[in-house]
Design a protein around this motif. Sequence first.
Motif, PDB file in Angstrom:
ATOM      1  N   ASP A 339      94.290 -85.149  23.117  1.00  0.00           N
ATOM      2  CA  ASP A 339      94.914 -86.137  22.221  1.00  0.00           C
ATOM      3  C   ASP A 339      94.679 -87.574  22.674  1.00  0.00           C
ATOM      4  OD1 ASP A 339      96.518 -85.508  24.472  1.00  0.00           O
ATOM      5  OD2 ASP A 339      98.221 -86.508  23.557  1.00  0.00           O
ATOM      6  N   GLU A 340      94.734 -88.469  21.718  1.00  0.00           N
ATOM      7  CA  GLU A 340      94.824 -89.921  21.934  1.00  0.00           C
ATOM      8  C   GLU A 340      93.805 -90.460  22.948  1.00  0.00           C
ATOM      9  OE1 GLU A 340      99.425 -90.751  20.839  1.00  0.00           O
ATOM     10  OE2 GLU A 340      99.074 -89.932  22.831  1.00  0.00           O
ATOM     11  N   TRP A 389      95.421 -80.116  21.488  1.00  0.00           N
ATOM     12  CA  TRP A 389      96.192 -80.871  20.498  1.00  0.00           C
ATOM     13  C   TRP A 389      95.352 -81.016  19.243  1.00  0.00           C
ATOM     14  CZ3 TRP A 389     101.087 -81.035  21.424  1.00  0.00           C
ATOM     15  CH2 TRP A 389     101.563 -81.145  22.724  1.00  0.00           C
ATOM     16  N   TRP A 406     100.253 -81.587  15.937  1.00  0.00           N
ATOM     17  CA  TRP A 406     101.414 -82.414  16.301  1.00  0.00           C
ATOM     18  C   TRP A 406     101.692 -83.585  15.394  1.00  0.00           C
ATOM     19  CZ3 TRP A 406     101.033 -87.549  18.105  1.00  0.00           C
ATOM     20  CH2 TRP A 406      99.739 -88.008  18.384  1.00  0.00           C
ATOM     21  N   TYR A 431     109.682 -83.129  17.583  1.00  0.00           N
ATOM     22  CA  TYR A 431     109.599 -83.856  18.860  1.00  0.00           C
ATOM     23  C   TYR A 431     111.011 -84.132  19.380  1.00  0.00           C
ATOM     24  CZ  TYR A 431     104.584 -84.649  19.564  1.00  0.00           C
ATOM     25  OH  TYR A 431     103.256 -84.487  19.846  1.00  0.00           O
ATOM     26  N   TRP A 477     108.600 -85.097  25.342  1.00  0.00           N
ATOM     27  CA  TRP A 477     107.899 -86.110  26.147  1.00  0.00           C
ATOM     28  C   TRP A 477     108.958 -86.869  26.908  1.00  0.00           C
ATOM     29  CZ3 TRP A 477     102.933 -85.038  25.992  1.00  0.00           C
ATOM     30  CH2 TRP A 477     102.449 -84.344  24.879  1.00  0.00           C
TER      31      TRP A 477
HETATM   32  C1  ACM Z   1     100.896 -86.262  21.512  1.00  0.00           C
HETATM   33  O1  ACM Z   1     102.043 -86.502  21.100  1.00  0.00           O
HETATM   34  N1  ACM Z   1     100.128 -87.236  21.943  1.00  0.00           N
HETATM   35  C2  ACM Z   1     100.352 -84.911  21.543  1.00  0.00           C
END
Ligand code: ACM
Length: 622
Positions: A339-340, A389, A406, A431, A477
């Motif tokens: 991801d990202e 992801w 996600w 989340y 997270w």
């Molecule tokens: C994510 O929330 N970057 C998987």
Amino acid sequence: MKIFVKTLTKALFLLVTSISFAKAQQKNELTLIPQPSSVTWGTATFKFDKQTTLLLPKGDEHTALIKNFSEQLSGILKQQVKTNTKTSGKNFIQFSINKDLGNEAYKLQVTKQKIEISAAKPSGWFYGWQTLMQIARLNLLNGNSHQIPEVTITDEPKFAWRGLMIDVSRHFFDTAVLKRYIDQMSKYKLNVLHLHLTDNQGWRIEIKQLPKLTSVGAWRVPRTGYWSGMPAPEPGEATTYGGFYSQDDIKELVRYASTRFVDIVPEVDLPGHSLAFVASYPEVSCTKTPQQVLAGDPWNAKRTNVVCVGNDSTYTKIDQIIGELAEIFPSKYIHIGGDEVTRNYWSNCKVCQKRIQDEGLKNVDELQSYFINRVAKIVKAKGKTPIGWYETLEKGLDTGIVQMSWKDEKGAVKSSNEGHKVILTPAFLTYLDFYQGDPYLENAPFTVNRLSNSYKFNPLPEGINVKNVLGGQGSLWTEQVPNERKLQFMTWPRGLTLAENLWSAAPKPTWPIFLKKIESHLPLLTLDSTNYSAYFYDPIVFAKKGDNGDIVLTIDTEVPNIAVHYAFDDTDPDQFYPKYKGQAIAIPKGAKNIRMVSYRGDTQKSRIVKLPIAELKRRAKL
Ligand code: ACM
Ligand code: ZN
């Protein structure tokens, strides 16, 4: 006449008992989370006493499990509950095999004489046991500690993957914390703990061939505060905050989790989110410049948190990492992140550009797919199934990669129809780092996911290819989750909506009915010393520009039929203060704050929610 009176008495007796039975039935129906597939209450009662025995099934391999059960029950009843290989014919709890049942399914039968849990596998016994313990503990709270009402329950999960994720990188949580977390989640039949082991803020798993990952990568300067704007490390400042799991820690954690039928799934997040990897081994980045593990947001700080995907030596290290993970985590799955990724590092790197040419790729986006496919192959070569992801679903990806979707549900719908297995964790519904109350009052970096909203999660959104859905999870997270109490607070009670949505195949109760069930389970969380959020009782205020340019306020609640009282004079309202009547309210001249509180009858349910008028004006764009 005599006969008539007798009949009347009998009829009255039957009426009264059937009313009280119906009440009891209703009460019990309301309380089980997740709701079993089928529940039929009877009228008799099984009573625990000092002679009640747990009957050991044949075969020594099950003794440890049943002894765990007996210890748990001893704790609930506050008396020693014995195990035995034979019975006197009544007053026992029996575990039997029924090969006709599904993998995790069970049948729980409580009669006056005995309790029987039948299942095809020990995991079914475990889930039947959790249901039984819920009934026992709810009864304990009702003052009937040694009784179980007669009941027949058949039950099985809707999804195989009923997960929770903890990010142990942003803040480190030791195995004692994780064990307590596993205890709690397994009581609600959640069965996957996904550990996000690596990120920009710390590398948390010992890799013997790459010792700097933990001697360097597991440590950062200590900081307390907000994710954005965390003060940067000072020159020469000691990196004293952090920690990591040794391989022995993981082996012990995996053993513990297996006794609760929880699968521990490891994630190393590559090729982005990799500052801790880069800080440990700068040669894995495109720039090869020295880096430090950060306490806060690395993007604003412009740190190289992406690995060089052109360089073969990057894959050598990844092979070593995946190889060791495959040895210590028995799970079928290894999550490789994806991801990202800030891909502009690759645009400016000769080695990455050469890789694009050599492989006939068009651009850095295809380079991402190249990387994921290559790492997925490494995972498969170690006998495991890779998970990524959702962004890993770029063009040309191997269908053997499970997609963890996600951003929203659309990703899961798309991937499932392209032949990928999917796990759903749509951010806006699942989340757990998202805050549960008004953003002004919360130390949380992103956005909101209130309890009632989390209940809306549907793991089978329209258009999804059902046969490719493994299940879903809540993802926690921990940018601003610095300790265990907060970890619990962010998980519960939203974890109950996850359990219901991921396990229960019964018709989904309406929100007001499920809310009642949640409320009846909060004392169980308290009994377990588990922290939870009660912000769902908070009044929610909405600010809007009125017709004459003034600001007008309306108030709502997640809980139906709850009274909201408010004050503008900076005193704390109680149930004798003005009650919100459902109409827009004007703000008196000179008021600095609104303070609100919710009450059910005479009982205060929410905290005092205090919001500055200036903040509300900002929201109303005034
Ligand atoms: C994510 O929330 N970057 C998987
Ligand atoms: Zn590069």
